[in-house]
Motif scaffolding. Sequence first.
Motif, short mmCIF file in Angstrom:
data_model
loop_
_atom_site.label_atom_id
_atom_site.label_comp_id
_atom_site.label_asym_id
_atom_site.label_seq_id
_atom_site.Cartn_x
_atom_site.Cartn_y
_atom_site.Cartn_z
N GLU A 449 8.83 -7.49 68.39
CA GLU A 449 10.74 -7.81 68.11
C GLU A 449 11.18 -6.93 69.50
O GLU A 449 12.44 -7.68 69.78
CB GLU A 449 10.33 -6.44 67.21
CG GLU A 449 10.08 -6.86 65.28
CD GLU A 449 10.86 -7.52 65.10
OE1 GLU A 449 12.06 -8.53 65.47
OE2 GLU A 449 10.01 -8.64 64.49
N ALA A 450 10.81 -5.81 70.22
CA ALA A 450 11.27 -6.15 71.43
C ALA A 450 11.61 -6.52 72.33
O ALA A 450 13.04 -7.30 72.87
CB ALA A 450 10.88 -4.73 72.05
N ALA A 451 10.72 -7.52 72.50
CA ALA A 451 10.76 -8.05 73.73
C ALA A 451 11.38 -9.44 73.45
O ALA A 451 12.54 -10.50 73.93
CB ALA A 451 9.44 -9.02 73.79
N LEU A 452 11.55 -10.04 71.68
CA LEU A 452 11.92 -11.25 71.57
C LEU A 452 14.36 -11.20 71.04
O LEU A 452 14.77 -11.87 71.78
CB LEU A 452 12.28 -11.17 70.00
CG LEU A 452 12.82 -11.97 68.87
CD1 LEU A 452 13.00 -13.80 69.96
CD2 LEU A 452 12.01 -12.82 67.52
N GLN A 453 14.30 -9.59 71.15
CA GLN A 453 15.41 -8.38 71.04
C GLN A 453 15.71 -9.34 72.86
O GLN A 453 17.29 -9.96 72.76
CB GLN A 453 15.38 -8.00 70.68
CG GLN A 453 17.19 -7.12 70.43
CD GLN A 453 17.61 -8.11 69.59
OE1 GLN A 453 17.58 -7.84 68.16
NE2 GLN A 453 19.22 -8.24 69.81
N GLY A 550 0.03 -13.82 84.63
CA GLY A 550 -0.79 -12.77 84.41
C GLY A 550 -0.68 -11.25 83.90
O GLY A 550 -1.00 -10.84 83.84
N GLY A 551 0.30 -11.93 82.84
CA GLY A 551 1.30 -10.17 81.72
C GLY A 551 0.95 -10.25 80.79
O GLY A 551 0.11 -10.73 80.09
N THR A 552 1.68 -9.31 80.15
CA THR A 552 1.37 -9.50 78.99
C THR A 552 2.97 -8.67 78.45
O THR A 552 3.80 -8.44 78.72
CB THR A 552 0.80 -7.36 78.41
OG1 THR A 552 0.99 -7.04 79.09
CG2 THR A 552 -0.74 -8.42 78.79
N ILE A 553 3.09 -8.64 76.88
CA ILE A 553 4.16 -9.06 75.60
C ILE A 553 4.36 -7.74 75.42
O ILE A 553 3.70 -7.22 74.29
CB ILE A 553 5.12 -10.13 75.12
CG1 ILE A 553 4.67 -10.86 76.32
CG2 ILE A 553 6.11 -9.83 74.56
CD1 ILE A 553 6.12 -11.41 77.04
N GLY A 554 4.73 -6.92 75.85
CA GLY A 554 5.23 -5.13 75.20
C GLY A 554 6.62 -5.05 75.53
O GLY A 554 7.48 -5.62 75.46
N ASP A 555 6.77 -3.78 75.08
CA ASP A 555 7.51 -3.59 74.42
C ASP A 555 9.20 -2.77 75.28
O ASP A 555 10.03 -2.60 75.05
CB ASP A 555 7.79 -1.84 73.29
CG ASP A 555 7.31 -2.53 71.51
OD1 ASP A 555 7.37 -3.51 71.37
OD2 ASP A 555 6.91 -1.56 71.12
#
Length: 555
Positions: A449-453, A550-555
């Motif tokens: 949700e944080a990444a989407l916001q 090469g990353g990740t989607i986190g808060d």
Amino acid sequence: MLLERNLLRPADLQAGLSYQTVHGGLLGAVLMRMGAITSDSLYPVLAEQLGLSLVRTGDLDELALRAALLALGPIAHRILDQAVLPWQDEAGHWHLASADPLQADLCESMAELDIGREVFWHLIPEADFAQWQQRLMHAELVSQALDVRALRELAEDAPVIALVNNLVAQAVEARASDIHLEPGEREFEVRLRIDGVLHLRQTLGMDRYPAVASRIKLIAGIDIAERRLPQDGRISMRAAGTEIDVRVSSIPAVFGESIVMRLLPKRRSDLSLDRLGMRPVQLATFKRWLGMPNGLVLVTGPTGSGKSTTLYSALAATNDFTRKIVTVEDPVEFRLPHVIQVQTQADIGYTFAKALRAFLRHDPDVIMIGEIRDRETAEIAIQSALTGHLVLATLHTNDALSAITRLVDMGVEPFLVAAALRAVIAQRLVRRLCESCSEASDAPAALTEAALQLALDDAASDGIRSDDLPRWRRPIGCSACEQTGFRGRVGIYEMLTLGPELQHAVAQGESMETIGVLAHQQGRRSLEQEGVLKTATGVSTLDEVLRATGGTIGD
């Protein structure tokens, strides 16, 4: 000797001698065929009896064997046909290894080859020789044994010319950026890099590879007889109705030379800042950087991330005929009008640093450096930025913040980095979803949700209504995109402006964690976060963004 070492039973010896009396042959070979003794037991004793050193597969250097066969030229295949492996030591003496050095005509045959008076013989097990023969007696080694005249004849054969021209034309029509010719044991593959991903186009027999490789090297101005060292060349040609420059690079590999051809259209209609894929806010920021009278602006990212296109587009945007623009590159990829472009030549000592020193006497306003590779180049770039020049350069780092660390690691003092560095842009290229076949889909499960916001906030700053977001889409595949689901690429950008607070932190040698917190407070978005917006607007997919970053989607 075998009996004394308890390697052979007397009964087996008598059976072997009886067989030899009737059928002939070497006693050792007879005993091995009978299963009375193994190769590992026989050859050490045989070497001792003959007064020769024993060599095994692991004792031999493949590069030395290949170099020897190349040096022997047309007679190389004759030596292998005699079941002999040749190589040279550092003193230039020839060494010959054979499974049967007692052959009646072997020494005589080797003497006729005129490889020197001082020859050292060795014993090699027959199975070990067979392994090496299989690895060395392939089409690429046969081609290496041919003389230059024969190679030229192969390269100028009409079917070969047509094949090479057709390969390039197919690549241009497929929008490929590179052609990879990769030799294998029995076949070679032609792969095209389309939208950053390699696709197998065709597979051909290795018997055709020497001619194809020779043709490419010939028209690229590369020495077709040299197959032991990497080489680079260039071709200007017309293919599929397009004028292109082709950068050719060859490197020696196990089964022959691997060749890569980079296709560079002479006319680039996409050298425009508006076509890079920057968001409106980012584009305005980048144009503001380019309007600065001095300072260092870095573009970072790995090979193939579009750094050169960004810099060329920046030069085209700043080229208003009121400023003197000079570039130093290795190599010069695109010719720009009204820009002085210089090619480095390391073989004569004309390096980036030496070219930059000369530039300063030509009263430039804008200097573009193809790549900052060492401390000397970095220091001159910094000094140029501090003395009234706008310096644009590339650097190989993973993100924008790492550019600061990289310059300091090169030996540039932190206070100089802080004083000269105005901005850093890190970038990646992600594949665009095909407009003809992509379809609506559900939200990616990995997205928080944080990444989407954050993505929605960025969209709002660009004037995109929240009612239109998010628009998740997924690839399907059709004839327009060759069933990949993607067509074309677009950039994602991480932009870092070094304001007074960041400059002070860099000058004081603060940790990257501290500098990162300050940058985040000033609105910096990571590449992954920028990629989420491309996903939410239906331009690409989350999987594609994560593949590129090469990353990740986190808060």
